[in-house]
Design an enzyme around this catalytic site. Structure first.
Site, PDB file in Angstrom:
ATOM      1  N   THR A  32     -61.588  41.150 -15.369  1.00 41.48           N
ATOM      2  CA  THR A  32     -60.775  40.162 -16.028  1.00 41.48           C
ATOM      3  C   THR A  32     -61.201  38.506 -15.828  1.00 41.48           C
ATOM      4  O   THR A  32     -61.359  37.870 -16.591  1.00 41.48           O
ATOM      5  CB  THR A  32     -59.143  40.079 -15.843  1.00 41.48           C
ATOM      6  OG1 THR A  32     -59.147  39.853 -14.185  1.00 41.48           O
ATOM      7  CG2 THR A  32     -58.532  41.326 -16.258  1.00 41.48           C
ATOM      8  N   ALA A 113     -69.521  48.667   0.159  1.00 42.10           N
ATOM      9  CA  ALA A 113     -68.129  49.165   0.023  1.00 42.10           C
ATOM     10  C   ALA A 113     -67.420  48.011  -1.057  1.00 42.10           C
ATOM     11  O   ALA A 113     -66.469  48.483  -1.301  1.00 42.10           O
ATOM     12  CB  ALA A 113     -67.455  48.569   1.210  1.00 42.10           C
ATOM     13  N   GLY A 114     -68.209  47.322  -1.733  1.00 36.62           N
ATOM     14  CA  GLY A 114     -67.686  46.477  -2.972  1.00 36.62           C
ATOM     15  C   GLY A 114     -66.742  45.293  -2.364  1.00 36.62           C
ATOM     16  O   GLY A 114     -65.985  44.994  -3.135  1.00 36.62           O
ATOM     17  N   SER A 117     -69.965  41.271   0.088  1.00 34.48           N
ATOM     18  CA  SER A 117     -70.748  40.505   1.258  1.00 34.48           C
ATOM     19  C   SER A 117     -71.965  39.216   0.464  1.00 34.48           C
ATOM     20  O   SER A 117     -72.170  38.156   1.081  1.00 34.48           O
ATOM     21  CB  SER A 117     -71.730  41.626   1.931  1.00 34.48           C
ATOM     22  OG  SER A 117     -72.671  42.125   1.055  1.00 34.48           O
ATOM     23  N   SER A 118     -72.242  39.556  -0.771  1.00 34.72           N
ATOM     24  CA  SER A 118     -73.040  38.485  -1.308  1.00 34.72           C
ATOM     25  C   SER A 118     -72.273  36.861  -1.381  1.00 34.72           C
ATOM     26  O   SER A 118     -72.788  36.110  -1.467  1.00 34.72           O
ATOM     27  CB  SER A 118     -73.417  38.841  -2.861  1.00 34.72           C
ATOM     28  OG  SER A 118     -72.319  39.231  -3.733  1.00 34.72           O
ATOM     29  N   ASP A 162     -64.807  36.408  -6.829  1.00 34.03           N
ATOM     30  CA  ASP A 162     -65.456  36.673  -5.535  1.00 34.03           C
ATOM     31  C   ASP A 162     -65.688  35.358  -4.836  1.00 34.03           C
ATOM     32  O   ASP A 162     -65.245  35.361  -3.462  1.00 34.03           O
ATOM     33  CB  ASP A 162     -66.646  37.569  -5.406  1.00 34.03           C
ATOM     34  CG  ASP A 162     -66.451  39.078  -6.096  1.00 34.03           C
ATOM     35  OD1 ASP A 162     -65.302  39.239  -6.419  1.00 34.03           O
ATOM     36  OD2 ASP A 162     -67.689  39.658  -6.359  1.00 34.03           O
TER      37      ASP A 162
END
Length: 370
Positions: A32, A113-114, A117-118, A162
């Site tokens: 979204t 693991a999604g 980390s980025s 994120d």
């Protein structure tokens, strides 16, 4: 501190500052963010710590304790490769305000693991560089800089969720973010007080988003919005009428985005009313929509979600971009073992590798640690 010691060994001096930024798990509100919609992530206890000192010669020296190799020197940021691109991209977005840097990073976000980390890498570096160069960036500006680095330098067309979660989250809270206005508030998420917890089920499967599926979903959403004459799918107010005007993938993507935004708002309402246990049905509905309407799940994610609910979870859904990664399950404390047993047995029956289980509590966003 391990990263400071590595910095000193590699570069011959102490770092000027050290910042930590967490990864995130998304409670609800998937795909979204780039549709100007609503998201509800929280920061996880694992992240990336960046030790940084400024330079005056335009050179960037980079070291990762996870890379297995020594420091690299880049006189041109565009020569960066692999993990370096995320750090170099941040510097590139800041332009002439940054005259080089020595950077060492150390991370403990479970890879693949999604859990983003980025974003943790980008935000930790951006926060440290913001300090050493006295740039005066707010946490939201740091998040936007990190997102721009990933979009324009790395080439991943992600939304703001994120990076915002990594920069802005508050311990013990989820972050409700309006991805259009960038208005946000931290929503208390004290699951333990209700005998509940979030169990992350890492499927250990990763189907590379760079295959183009993520970018394809975004393009389909943008095409649907153009067909409907709205700025973004977030602006669809009459879903039934909108679906009559669309077909194929655009119709399915629109159904997911519009209903997912409603689920975010409904879940926040239940949290504010003191009924977190009742949010499980929304998690289940979100997963089914991601499976059937947005088509970003894979068999490993679907089985983990189904088996978790069979094992006693109140609800479960995939989290992150999809095509692998993790499922989150809302579980009563006394049912964690049975949920794990159910999922592990289902995986074993398929001959799949045992998933990894992580118990997550909402952590603090980016902060100075040295």
């Amino acid at each position: 501190m391990r990263v400071a010691e590595a910095f000193r060994a590699a570069f011959g001096a102490d770092p000027e500052t050290v910042w930590h930024a967490p990864g995130r798990v998304n409670l609800i509100g998937e795909h979204t963010d780039y549709n100007d919609g609503f998201v509800l992530p929280f920061a996880v206890p694992w992240g990336v710590t960046a030790a940084v000192s400024p330079r005056e010669d335009g050179v960037v020296r980079l070291l990762s304790l996870q890379s297995g190799s020594g420091p690299v020197t880049r006189e041109r940021l565009e020569d960066s490769a692999g993990w370096e691109r995320y750090a170099a991209g941040v510097l590139a977005m800041l332009g002439d305000r940054v005259r080089g840097a020595d950077i060492a990073v150390d991370g403990d976000v479970p890879q693949g693991a999604g859990l983003s980390s980025s974003a943790a890498l980008e935000v930790s570096v951006a926060s440290a560089v913001n300090e050493v160069y006295a740039l005066g960036l707010t946490p939201m500006e740091i998040a936007l800089t990190a997102q721009k680095a990933e979009n324009d330098f790395v080439g991943m067309p992600c939304g703001i969720m994120d990076q915002a979660a990594s920069a802005l989250a508050k311990e013990g809270h989820a972050l409700f973010l309006d991805c259009r206005s960038l208005g946000y508030r931290n929503v208390p998420l004290d699951l333990a007080a209700h005998g509940l917890e979030i169990l992350i089920i890492d499927t250990r499967v990763h189907h590379e988003l760079a295959d183009g599926e993520y970018a394809k979903r975004r393009a389909e959403c943008e095409s649907a919005a153009r067909a409907l004459g709205v700025p973004a799918l977030r602006d669809v107010t009459d879903l039934a009428a909108a679906l009559e005007r669309l077909s194929g993938n655009e119709r399915k993507r629109t159904m997911h985005v519009v209903t997912e935004n409603h689920r975010v708002e409904a879940l926040i309402g239940l949290l504010r009313a003191g009924h977190p246990a009742e949010t499980g049905a929304l998690l289940n509905a979100s997963h089914l929509s991601l499976r059937d309407q947005f088509e970003v799940t894979v068999p490993e994610l679907d089985l983990a979600a189904e088996a978790a609910v069979r094992g006693g979870a109140r609800g479960a859904r995939m989290t992150g971009g999809g095509f692998g990664g993790s499922v989150i399950a809302l579980v009563a404390g006394d049912r964690v073992a049975s949920v794990r047993e159910s999922v592990s047995a289902a995986y074993s029956a398929k001959g799949w590798r045992e998933p990894r289980y992580l118990r997550a509590t909402p952590a603090q966003g980016a902060r100075k640690v040295g």
